[in-house]
Design a protein around this motif. Structure first.
Motif, PDB file in Angstrom:
ATOM      1  N   ARG A 179      -8.649 -36.127  33.861  1.00 30.80           N
ATOM      2  CA  ARG A 179     -10.135 -35.432  33.598  1.00 30.80           C
ATOM      3  C   ARG A 179     -10.022 -34.146  33.035  1.00 30.80           C
ATOM      4  NH1 ARG A 179     -12.804 -31.677  35.545  1.00 30.80           N
ATOM      5  NH2 ARG A 179     -11.680 -31.518  37.344  1.00 30.80           N
ATOM      6  N   ARG A 180      -9.113 -33.446  33.138  1.00 26.46           N
ATOM      7  CA  ARG A 180      -8.764 -31.914  32.483  1.00 26.46           C
ATOM      8  C   ARG A 180      -8.317 -32.215  31.297  1.00 26.46           C
ATOM      9  NH1 ARG A 180      -7.343 -29.288  36.631  1.00 26.46           N
ATOM     10  NH2 ARG A 180      -5.399 -30.223  36.655  1.00 26.46           N
ATOM     11  N   ARG A 181      -7.504 -33.142  30.806  1.00 29.77           N
ATOM     12  CA  ARG A 181      -6.807 -33.251  29.777  1.00 29.77           C
ATOM     13  C   ARG A 181      -7.752 -34.109  28.811  1.00 29.77           C
ATOM     14  NH1 ARG A 181      -2.433 -37.106  31.051  1.00 29.77           N
ATOM     15  NH2 ARG A 181      -2.179 -37.353  28.696  1.00 29.77           N
ATOM     16  N   PHE A 182      -8.485 -35.024  29.450  1.00 28.11           N
ATOM     17  CA  PHE A 182      -9.730 -35.485  28.611  1.00 28.11           C
ATOM     18  C   PHE A 182     -10.725 -34.591  28.145  1.00 28.11           C
ATOM     19  CE2 PHE A 182     -13.168 -38.375  28.314  1.00 28.11           C
ATOM     20  CZ  PHE A 182     -12.876 -39.572  28.006  1.00 28.11           C
ATOM     21  N   GLU A 183     -11.064 -33.717  29.059  1.00 27.96           N
ATOM     22  CA  GLU A 183     -12.169 -32.779  28.479  1.00 27.96           C
ATOM     23  C   GLU A 183     -11.632 -31.814  27.342  1.00 27.96           C
ATOM     24  OE1 GLU A 183     -13.008 -30.879  32.361  1.00 27.96           O
ATOM     25  OE2 GLU A 183     -14.813 -32.494  32.853  1.00 27.96           O
ATOM     26  N   ASN A 184     -10.336 -31.445  27.787  1.00 30.98           N
ATOM     27  CA  ASN A 184      -9.675 -30.620  26.723  1.00 30.98           C
ATOM     28  C   ASN A 184      -9.750 -31.549  25.276  1.00 30.98           C
ATOM     29  OD1 ASN A 184      -9.241 -28.652  28.238  1.00 30.98           O
ATOM     30  ND2 ASN A 184      -7.065 -29.333  28.887  1.00 30.98           N
ATOM     31  N   HIS A 185      -9.122 -32.596  25.188  1.00 29.30           N
ATOM     32  CA  HIS A 185      -9.383 -33.503  24.039  1.00 29.30           C
ATOM     33  C   HIS A 185     -10.622 -33.307  23.439  1.00 29.30           C
ATOM     34  CE1 HIS A 185      -8.074 -36.474  21.171  1.00 29.30           C
ATOM     35  NE2 HIS A 185      -9.186 -37.112  21.621  1.00 29.30           N
ATOM     36  N   GLY A 229     -16.886 -40.686  36.650  1.00 31.49           N
ATOM     37  CA  GLY A 229     -16.381 -39.701  37.503  1.00 31.49           C
ATOM     38  C   GLY A 229     -15.077 -40.072  38.474  1.00 31.49           C
ATOM     39  N   GLU A 230     -14.657 -41.287  38.036  1.00 35.56           N
ATOM     40  CA  GLU A 230     -13.290 -41.983  38.605  1.00 35.56           C
ATOM     41  C   GLU A 230     -12.063 -41.530  38.290  1.00 35.56           C
ATOM     42  OE1 GLU A 230     -14.145 -46.213  39.063  1.00 35.56           O
ATOM     43  OE2 GLU A 230     -16.194 -45.587  39.409  1.00 35.56           O
ATOM     44  N   LEU A 231     -12.091 -40.670  37.029  1.00 39.33           N
ATOM     45  CA  LEU A 231     -10.850 -40.316  36.375  1.00 39.33           C
ATOM     46  C   LEU A 231     -10.006 -39.222  37.232  1.00 39.33           C
ATOM     47  CD1 LEU A 231      -9.575 -41.030  34.039  1.00 39.33           C
ATOM     48  CD2 LEU A 231     -10.319 -39.159  32.730  1.00 39.33           C
ATOM     49  N   PHE A 237      -6.168 -43.061  24.381  1.00 36.03           N
ATOM     50  CA  PHE A 237      -6.267 -42.380  25.798  1.00 36.03           C
ATOM     51  C   PHE A 237      -7.935 -42.316  26.245  1.00 36.03           C
ATOM     52  CE2 PHE A 237      -6.842 -39.985  29.523  1.00 36.03           C
ATOM     53  CZ  PHE A 237      -6.079 -40.817  30.568  1.00 36.03           C
ATOM     54  N   VAL A 238      -8.616 -41.650  25.379  1.00 39.97           N
ATOM     55  CA  VAL A 238      -9.957 -41.410  25.599  1.00 39.97           C
ATOM     56  C   VAL A 238     -10.755 -42.766  25.624  1.00 39.97           C
ATOM     57  CG1 VAL A 238     -12.069 -40.216  24.568  1.00 39.97           C
ATOM     58  CG2 VAL A 238     -10.009 -39.022  25.061  1.00 39.97           C
ATOM     59  N   HIS A 239     -10.456 -43.399  24.392  1.00 35.98           N
ATOM     60  CA  HIS A 239     -11.331 -44.602  24.435  1.00 35.98           C
ATOM     61  C   HIS A 239     -11.075 -45.686  25.655  1.00 35.98           C
ATOM     62  CE1 HIS A 239     -13.236 -43.898  20.610  1.00 35.98           C
ATOM     63  NE2 HIS A 239     -12.188 -43.275  20.395  1.00 35.98           N
ATOM     64  N   SER A 240      -9.818 -45.608  26.185  1.00 35.74           N
ATOM     65  CA  SER A 240      -9.361 -46.646  27.157  1.00 35.74           C
ATOM     66  C   SER A 240      -9.908 -46.231  28.496  1.00 35.74           C
ATOM     67  CB  SER A 240      -7.950 -46.951  27.131  1.00 35.74           C
ATOM     68  OG  SER A 240      -7.209 -46.040  27.433  1.00 35.74           O
ATOM     69  N   ASN A 241     -10.352 -44.974  28.634  1.00 35.91           N
ATOM     70  CA  ASN A 241     -10.467 -44.274  30.145  1.00 35.91           C
ATOM     71  C   ASN A 241     -12.027 -43.677  29.880  1.00 35.91           C
ATOM     72  OD1 ASN A 241      -7.884 -44.578  31.737  1.00 35.91           O
ATOM     73  ND2 ASN A 241      -7.376 -43.837  29.900  1.00 35.91           N
ATOM     74  N   ILE A 242     -12.899 -44.166  28.885  1.00 39.32           N
ATOM     75  CA  ILE A 242     -14.091 -43.491  28.880  1.00 39.32           C
ATOM     76  C   ILE A 242     -15.076 -43.859  30.030  1.00 39.32           C
ATOM     77  CG2 ILE A 242     -15.005 -45.356  27.421  1.00 39.32           C
ATOM     78  CD1 ILE A 242     -16.467 -43.107  25.858  1.00 39.32           C
ATOM     79  N   HIS A 243     -14.870 -45.099  30.547  1.00 41.35           N
ATOM     80  CA  HIS A 243     -15.822 -45.391  31.720  1.00 41.35           C
ATOM     81  C   HIS A 243     -15.345 -44.746  32.951  1.00 41.35           C
ATOM     82  CE1 HIS A 243     -17.808 -48.607  29.011  1.00 41.35           C
ATOM     83  NE2 HIS A 243     -16.681 -48.956  28.747  1.00 41.35           N
ATOM     84  N   CYS A 294     -18.394 -40.322  20.796  1.00 42.15           N
ATOM     85  CA  CYS A 294     -18.446 -41.556  21.592  1.00 42.15           C
ATOM     86  C   CYS A 294     -18.545 -41.385  22.893  1.00 42.15           C
ATOM     87  CB  CYS A 294     -16.886 -41.865  21.321  1.00 42.15           C
ATOM     88  SG  CYS A 294     -16.650 -43.827  21.897  1.00 42.15           S
ATOM     89  N   VAL A 295     -18.156 -40.425  23.691  1.00 45.62           N
ATOM     90  CA  VAL A 295     -18.538 -40.101  25.007  1.00 45.62           C
ATOM     91  C   VAL A 295     -19.956 -39.784  25.164  1.00 45.62           C
ATOM     92  CG1 VAL A 295     -18.050 -38.605  26.902  1.00 45.62           C
ATOM     93  CG2 VAL A 295     -16.290 -39.447  25.677  1.00 45.62           C
ATOM     94  N   ASN A 296     -20.527 -39.012  24.205  1.00 47.00           N
ATOM     95  CA  ASN A 296     -21.723 -38.811  24.320  1.00 47.00           C
ATOM     96  C   ASN A 296     -22.790 -39.967  24.370  1.00 47.00           C
ATOM     97  OD1 ASN A 296     -21.656 -36.194  24.954  1.00 47.00           O
ATOM     98  ND2 ASN A 296     -21.634 -35.484  22.668  1.00 47.00           N
ATOM     99  N   ASN A 297     -22.392 -40.922  23.161  1.00 47.32           N
ATOM    100  CA  ASN A 297     -23.093 -42.035  22.794  1.00 47.32           C
ATOM    101  C   ASN A 297     -23.107 -43.231  24.077  1.00 47.32           C
ATOM    102  OD1 ASN A 297     -23.950 -41.253  20.669  1.00 47.32           O
ATOM    103  ND2 ASN A 297     -22.568 -42.275  19.320  1.00 47.32           N
ATOM    104  N   MET A 298     -21.780 -43.256  24.932  1.00 52.23           N
ATOM    105  CA  MET A 298     -21.605 -44.042  25.872  1.00 52.23           C
ATOM    106  C   MET A 298     -22.264 -43.654  27.102  1.00 52.23           C
ATOM    107  SD  MET A 298     -19.967 -46.762  26.666  1.00 52.23           S
ATOM    108  CE  MET A 298     -18.886 -47.167  25.378  1.00 52.23           C
TER     109      MET A 298
END
Length: 72
Positions: A23-29, A16-18, A5-11, A39-43
């Motif tokens: 977004r909250r679940r993403f940040e918790n992960h 800021g479109e999540l 899910f993270v990799h498919s929604n990273i953009h 990966c998020v930091n690099n992207m």
């Protein structure tokens, strides 16, 4: 939340479109998963650098040569 899910929604996350709940679940992960966090930091860093390149201008002499070649 899965890494897939993270990799498919990273953009969407970086731009800021999540949605708020995702977004909250993403940040918790990201707090729990060093691989996804990296990966998020690099992207994010890559996105910023590409943006910087798009805002920069080529030197005048190079722009002039490109214009001349474009008209040929």
């Amino acid at each position: 939340m899965s890494c897939a899910f993270v990799h498919s929604n990273i953009h969407d996350f970086i731009s800021g479109e999540l949605g708020e709940e995702d977004r909250r679940r993403f940040e918790n992960h990201l707090q729990e998963c060093a691989s996804c966090r990296s990966c998020v930091n690099n992207m994010s860093m890559l996105r910023n650098r590409v943006g910087d390149l798009l805002r920069s201008r080529a030197p005048g002499h190079l722009r002039d040569r490109l214009v001349v070649r474009g008209k040929a």
